[in-house]
Design a protein around this motif. Sequence first.
Motif, PDB file in Angstrom:
ATOM      1  N   ASN A  96       0.751  -1.434  -0.006  1.00  0.00           N
ATOM      2  CA  ASN A  96      -0.404   0.323  -0.002  1.00  0.00           C
ATOM      3  C   ASN A  96       0.771   1.030  -0.251  1.00  0.00           C
ATOM      4  OD1 ASN A  96      -2.907  -0.192   0.255  1.00  0.00           O
ATOM      5  ND2 ASN A  96      -2.276  -1.790   1.275  1.00  0.00           N
ATOM      6  N   PHE A  99       2.859   1.533  -3.701  1.00  0.00           N
ATOM      7  CA  PHE A  99       2.264   2.043  -4.492  1.00  0.00           C
ATOM      8  C   PHE A  99       2.129   2.778  -4.981  1.00  0.00           C
ATOM      9  CE2 PHE A  99      -1.764   2.175  -7.281  1.00  0.00           C
ATOM     10  CZ  PHE A  99      -1.684   0.717  -7.767  1.00  0.00           C
ATOM     11  N   GLY A 100       1.884   3.429  -4.384  1.00  0.00           N
ATOM     12  CA  GLY A 100       2.685   5.493  -5.534  1.00  0.00           C
ATOM     13  C   GLY A 100       3.542   5.650  -6.098  1.00  0.00           C
ATOM     14  N   MET A 103       4.480   3.460  -9.205  1.00  0.00           N
ATOM     15  CA  MET A 103       3.515   3.777 -10.377  1.00  0.00           C
ATOM     16  C   MET A 103       4.480   5.564 -11.298  1.00  0.00           C
ATOM     17  SD  MET A 103       0.619   2.773 -11.519  1.00  0.00           S
ATOM     18  CE  MET A 103       1.721   0.996 -11.039  1.00  0.00           C
TER      19      MET A 103
ATOM     20  N   ALA B 247      -5.636   5.491  -5.891  1.00  0.00           N
ATOM     21  CA  ALA B 247      -4.916   4.572  -7.031  1.00  0.00           C
ATOM     22  C   ALA B 247      -4.818   5.950  -8.380  1.00  0.00           C
ATOM     23  CB  ALA B 247      -5.538   3.892  -7.843  1.00  0.00           C
ATOM     24  N   MET B 249      -4.547   9.241  -7.148  1.00  0.00           N
ATOM     25  CA  MET B 249      -3.655  10.043  -6.367  1.00  0.00           C
ATOM     26  C   MET B 249      -2.050   9.475  -6.747  1.00  0.00           C
ATOM     27  SD  MET B 249      -5.758  13.178  -5.626  1.00  0.00           S
ATOM     28  CE  MET B 249      -4.394  13.943  -5.468  1.00  0.00           C
ATOM     29  N   ASP B 250      -2.023   8.356  -6.943  1.00  0.00           N
ATOM     30  CA  ASP B 250      -0.891   7.132  -6.902  1.00  0.00           C
ATOM     31  C   ASP B 250      -0.094   7.480  -8.121  1.00  0.00           C
ATOM     32  OD1 ASP B 250      -0.381   7.039  -3.982  1.00  0.00           O
ATOM     33  OD2 ASP B 250      -1.760   5.340  -3.516  1.00  0.00           O
ATOM     34  N   GLY B 251      -0.602   8.501  -9.219  1.00  0.00           N
ATOM     35  CA  GLY B 251       0.051   8.348 -10.143  1.00  0.00           C
ATOM     36  C   GLY B 251      -0.871   7.657 -11.011  1.00  0.00           C
ATOM     37  N   CYS B 252      -1.605   6.642 -10.857  1.00  0.00           N
ATOM     38  CA  CYS B 252      -2.557   5.597 -11.659  1.00  0.00           C
ATOM     39  C   CYS B 252      -2.928   6.332 -13.347  1.00  0.00           C
ATOM     40  CB  CYS B 252      -3.209   4.445 -11.669  1.00  0.00           C
ATOM     41  SG  CYS B 252      -3.053   2.934 -10.382  1.00  0.00           S
ATOM     42  N   GLN B 256      -5.036   1.899 -15.638  1.00  0.00           N
ATOM     43  CA  GLN B 256      -3.856   1.147 -14.709  1.00  0.00           C
ATOM     44  C   GLN B 256      -4.600   1.416 -13.220  1.00  0.00           C
ATOM     45  OE1 GLN B 256      -0.865   3.727 -14.816  1.00  0.00           O
ATOM     46  NE2 GLN B 256       0.981   2.179 -15.071  1.00  0.00           N
ATOM     47  N   LYS B 260      -5.083  -2.934 -11.829  1.00  0.00           N
ATOM     48  CA  LYS B 260      -3.943  -2.851 -11.143  1.00  0.00           C
ATOM     49  C   LYS B 260      -5.043  -2.868  -9.514  1.00  0.00           C
ATOM     50  CE  LYS B 260      -0.222  -1.556 -12.694  1.00  0.00           C
ATOM     51  NZ  LYS B 260       0.660  -2.652 -12.365  1.00  0.00           N
TER      52      LYS B 260
END
Lengths: 259, 351
Positions: A96, A99-100, A103, B247, B249-252, B256, B260
């Motif tokens: 978790n 993950f960022g 990516m 996700a 925000m996490d750059g997906c 993706q 994911k």
Amino acid sequence: MVNVTFNGVTKRYDDGFEAVQGLNLEVNDGEFLVLLGPSGCGKSTTLRMLAGLEDVTKGEIAIGGARVNDLPPGARGIGMVFQSYALYPHMSIADNLAFGLRMAKGEDKPTEDDIRWRVGETADMLGLTSELEKRPKQLSGGQRQRVALGRALIKRPKVLLMDEPLSNLDAELRHQMRARIRSLHDELGMTTVYVTHDQIEAMTLADRIAVLDGGVLQQHGAPMDVYRNPANDFVRGFLCAHLDEMVATANGLFGGDEE
Amino acid sequence: MAGRRGLRDGLLLSAGATVLLSVWAHMVGPDLWVDRWFTLWSVAPAGLVMWNLSTPVVAHWSTGRLSTAGAEVGLARNGQLRRRVDGFLRHVALVHACALVVLPLLWILDVALSPGNALGGGYLDAVTGEHFQKMLTSESFWIWTRNSVIVSVGTTLLGLALAIPAGYAFSRFKFRGRDPAMFAFLLVQMFPGVIILVPYFLVMKALGLLNTSFGLILAYSVTALPLCVWMLKGFFDTVPRELEEAALMDGCSQTQVFWKIVLPLSLPAVAVTALFSFLAAWNEFLLALTFNTSESMYTLPVGLASLISSTGQAWGDFAAASLLVSLPVVVLFIVFQRFLIEGLSAGGVKG
């Protein structure tokens, strides 16, 4: 300098409802700004536009002087803590957090060693080292909250956004986390925008607060300035009267000892 | 008080007559298990009635020594028995439901294991594996199996490839024609297969897809699509939107996020949908019978049916093959059991 600027920002939905109307707001570098207001006042919409989760209908949002209106959420250098934490249920806590980082694209992409190191560092900072192999389901509410915070912080964001992050915690934990969030902010020094409807949270956390109602900015200033000089009846009612009431209640409970 | 007495005696007499009649009918009639079952069903309730009517409370009531209200109070003590009786009756009903499911299976097992091709006879009088052996060594059985596997796996893959993106789009995006399209899906589901049989046949003929596996794959995928899309949409709806936003925000990218986050979380639902498409294709008879008329293109259900024809009723072979055909289904259910339970109790994603 990572300041955030809202310049005449308006959000109008398809059904014609204007959630935010012509918002002008400046958040200074390293400042802790709290967006305060009752539910439906547009504070969450404001935050989501800054995050890139909602389109901006009119106006401009800038981070560090650069217009971000058309940047995808992941490219804005922002970390966000959601109200429900939104941890990925199918990944371990370590995944978790990582993950960022995994990516990230291009030259920002860290190596696996680097990722492991940063996961360790973040877990250490938030007291999660022994939980890294667990799944979100196995953690308590407070621990999940810290994971959500860690996931937002691990990318070393320029701006940290929090959407009512404490509302799902019990009173005791909420008190602890409030202090922790403020000390993390002071330690890491990033610009922070925090959304809440809780007056006490706003008064204790903020460098400056922005009071919103009906999609319109009512007052913007340091907490005690706003409290002492409310700009209009709404601020007086929502903030000042509420705080006075709490003080009166507390005095009513403990008043006997003091007099 | 004569009326009461007459009522009681009349009821007692008819219950007794029922018991006697049943026992007599049983003694003169054939002694199959069906007959025993039937006798039990007439004797047991009648006996219960007699037992109830012969209690002292009812006797006193019939002679007028007890008022109706008083008798009711006296009988209320039977209420204590009520729960045990209810529980017993519930089990009786459940045992019958189970029998309804299990008996045909036992029967077909009997037919498959008995020598010759008779349908009657005693249960498992003589046991032989000849039918199984004959089927497993018959070339056409394996050709049908191959056809069925190709069609079922193909249907599952094509169906999922179509249904997953469609379900996700219906769940997450607002677009013009979304609601009418969802409703149209339901509407198609409401028509019985026979109605589309002839038009389908003409289409398949025009496309030159008669007697091909692909023709069946296409037809099955399309007919299974509405239900698959609805099932998947329902599950995607339960994946919290905030997860997708986190996700992002996490750059997906949007793609993706789907691969994911949403898809891994929806695996139970995807498994259930896959199982459903597979079984629908594996068991389907009507379209397969109509489209693929050459024996080398038969699927298993059509092949099985061809064993029973006007020229010869190979019931033994048929029963053995039926059991063999059900085997993969049973195995699939056991393997997917965990997913099935998770997938059907959708919404367990949170937290």
